[in-house]
Motif scaffolding. Sequence first.
Motif, short mmCIF file in Angstrom:
data_model
loop_
_atom_site.label_atom_id
_atom_site.label_comp_id
_atom_site.label_asym_id
_atom_site.label_seq_id
_atom_site.Cartn_x
_atom_site.Cartn_y
_atom_site.Cartn_z
N LYS A 1 1.00 -1.20 -0.03
CA LYS A 1 0.07 0.04 0.16
C LYS A 1 0.94 1.20 -0.01
O LYS A 1 2.03 1.25 0.35
CB LYS A 1 -0.91 -0.03 1.30
N ILE A 2 0.34 2.38 -0.36
CA ILE A 2 0.78 3.68 -0.29
C ILE A 2 0.30 4.39 1.09
O ILE A 2 -1.06 4.47 0.93
CB ILE A 2 0.45 4.58 -1.56
N SER A 3 1.22 4.49 1.93
CA SER A 3 0.73 4.94 3.26
C SER A 3 0.56 6.32 3.55
O SER A 3 -0.30 6.80 4.32
CB SER A 3 1.56 4.77 4.46
N GLU B 1 4.42 0.71 2.12
CA GLU B 1 4.61 -0.35 3.46
C GLU B 1 3.36 -1.27 3.28
O GLU B 1 2.48 -1.17 2.44
CB GLU B 1 4.66 0.41 4.37
N PRO B 2 3.24 -2.16 4.08
CA PRO B 2 2.13 -3.25 3.94
C PRO B 2 0.80 -2.71 4.24
O PRO B 2 -0.33 -3.04 3.82
CB PRO B 2 2.56 -4.30 4.93
N GLU B 3 0.55 -1.60 4.97
CA GLU B 3 -0.69 -0.85 5.31
C GLU B 3 -0.60 0.47 4.84
O GLU B 3 0.29 1.07 4.76
CB GLU B 3 -0.90 -0.92 6.97
N GLY B 4 -1.77 1.07 4.41
CA GLY B 4 -1.80 2.57 3.85
C GLY B 4 -3.12 2.80 3.22
O GLY B 4 -4.12 2.01 3.51
N ILE B 5 -3.25 3.93 2.73
CA ILE B 5 -4.34 4.19 2.50
C ILE B 5 -4.89 4.25 0.92
O ILE B 5 -5.81 4.29 0.47
CB ILE B 5 -4.50 5.88 2.56
N LEU B 6 -3.71 3.79 -0.13
CA LEU B 6 -4.17 3.73 -1.51
C LEU B 6 -3.49 2.21 -1.77
O LEU B 6 -2.62 1.88 -1.29
CB LEU B 6 -3.39 4.80 -2.34
N GLU B 7 -3.80 1.52 -2.83
CA GLU B 7 -3.11 0.43 -3.59
C GLU B 7 -1.85 0.95 -4.16
O GLU B 7 -1.90 2.16 -4.61
CB GLU B 7 -4.23 0.01 -4.45
N HIS B 8 -0.93 0.20 -3.99
CA HIS B 8 0.24 0.55 -4.65
C HIS B 8 0.33 0.10 -6.02
O HIS B 8 0.66 -1.31 -6.32
CB HIS B 8 1.61 -0.17 -3.86
N ASN B 9 -0.25 0.81 -7.19
CA ASN B 9 -0.54 0.34 -8.59
C ASN B 9 0.19 1.59 -9.41
O ASN B 9 0.11 2.72 -8.89
CB ASN B 9 -1.66 -0.23 -8.72
N ILE B 10 0.39 1.23 -10.54
CA ILE B 10 0.82 2.25 -11.35
C ILE B 10 -0.03 3.30 -11.64
O ILE B 10 0.43 4.57 -11.54
CB ILE B 10 1.35 1.41 -12.75
N GLU B 11 -1.29 3.16 -11.54
CA GLU B 11 -2.35 4.25 -11.67
C GLU B 11 -2.10 5.46 -10.65
O GLU B 11 -1.95 6.42 -10.75
CB GLU B 11 -3.70 3.74 -11.94
N ASN B 12 -2.25 4.60 -9.24
CA ASN B 12 -2.15 5.52 -8.24
C ASN B 12 -0.73 6.31 -8.10
O ASN B 12 -0.70 7.49 -7.74
CB ASN B 12 -2.26 4.88 -6.97
N ILE B 13 0.55 5.47 -8.64
CA ILE B 13 1.72 6.00 -8.68
C ILE B 13 1.65 7.29 -9.48
O ILE B 13 2.31 8.45 -9.23
CB ILE B 13 2.82 5.12 -8.91
N ASP B 14 1.28 6.97 -10.80
CA ASP B 14 1.44 8.16 -11.78
C ASP B 14 0.59 9.33 -11.26
O ASP B 14 0.92 10.47 -11.61
CB ASP B 14 0.82 7.76 -12.96
N GLN B 15 -0.48 9.21 -10.60
CA GLN B 15 -1.57 10.24 -10.17
C GLN B 15 -0.40 11.08 -9.36
O GLN B 15 -0.61 12.37 -9.02
CB GLN B 15 -2.74 9.94 -9.53
N ILE B 16 0.11 10.57 -8.16
CA ILE B 16 0.88 11.03 -7.22
C ILE B 16 2.02 12.05 -7.83
O ILE B 16 2.36 12.90 -7.37
CB ILE B 16 1.24 9.97 -6.37
N ILE B 17 2.75 11.23 -8.74
CA ILE B 17 3.90 11.71 -9.49
C ILE B 17 3.72 12.95 -10.20
O ILE B 17 4.30 13.91 -10.52
CB ILE B 17 4.63 10.77 -10.27
N ASN B 18 2.51 13.12 -10.70
CA ASN B 18 1.92 13.84 -11.59
C ASN B 18 1.29 15.09 -11.26
O ASN B 18 0.48 15.95 -11.65
CB ASN B 18 1.14 13.52 -12.88
#
Length: 197
Positions: free
Chosen positions: A3-5, A179-196
Amino acid sequence: MQKISQYIAIRDNRVLWNDNVVFEGQSSDFKDFAKELYQHLEINYPKFYKMDNLCKLAFLASEIALTNNEEEDIALLFCNKEGSLDSDLQHQKLISNIDNFYPSPALFVYTLPNISIGEVSIRHQLKSESMFLLADRYQSEYIAPYCELLINSSKANKVLCGWLKMINGDYQANFYLVEPEGILEHNIENIDQIINK
């Protein structure tokens, strides 16, 4: 799946933590903004003032992401497009001046972008995996599975990922903690939204 915490964005004199503005500086100049944010965070780390701008940006984003974090097994995966070009240009000016040739060791040490990982590791006593990747854009499709591998193989308990931009006063940092627990799924879609953001 990890997850993304939390995620952080620093740009335009502001700090956003999970999309909420948590700090807004008064100055549009990065050096002044960085000093304001450093003081706001009540950090006592005199070496901060000796760092180049890229290191200061990575340091501040990491400080916010790792606040109240007791974990020492955190891998660091940072990425940018410019490398250490901001400090490289300053160093080149010093060594190009025939009348005042003075290659400063204090500046020369920052002509490698992975020094920012070293500064964060020293500050947080991290002795885990690290990588500084140079690329035209954030490599989500490469970094996401690498994070999963690091945690799933017990090489790290958490992974702090970051995209940095620092050139001629133009700056941006987008960091997230996996980390293992968090607020968002650790996937490419969420990562790209965070980075952009």
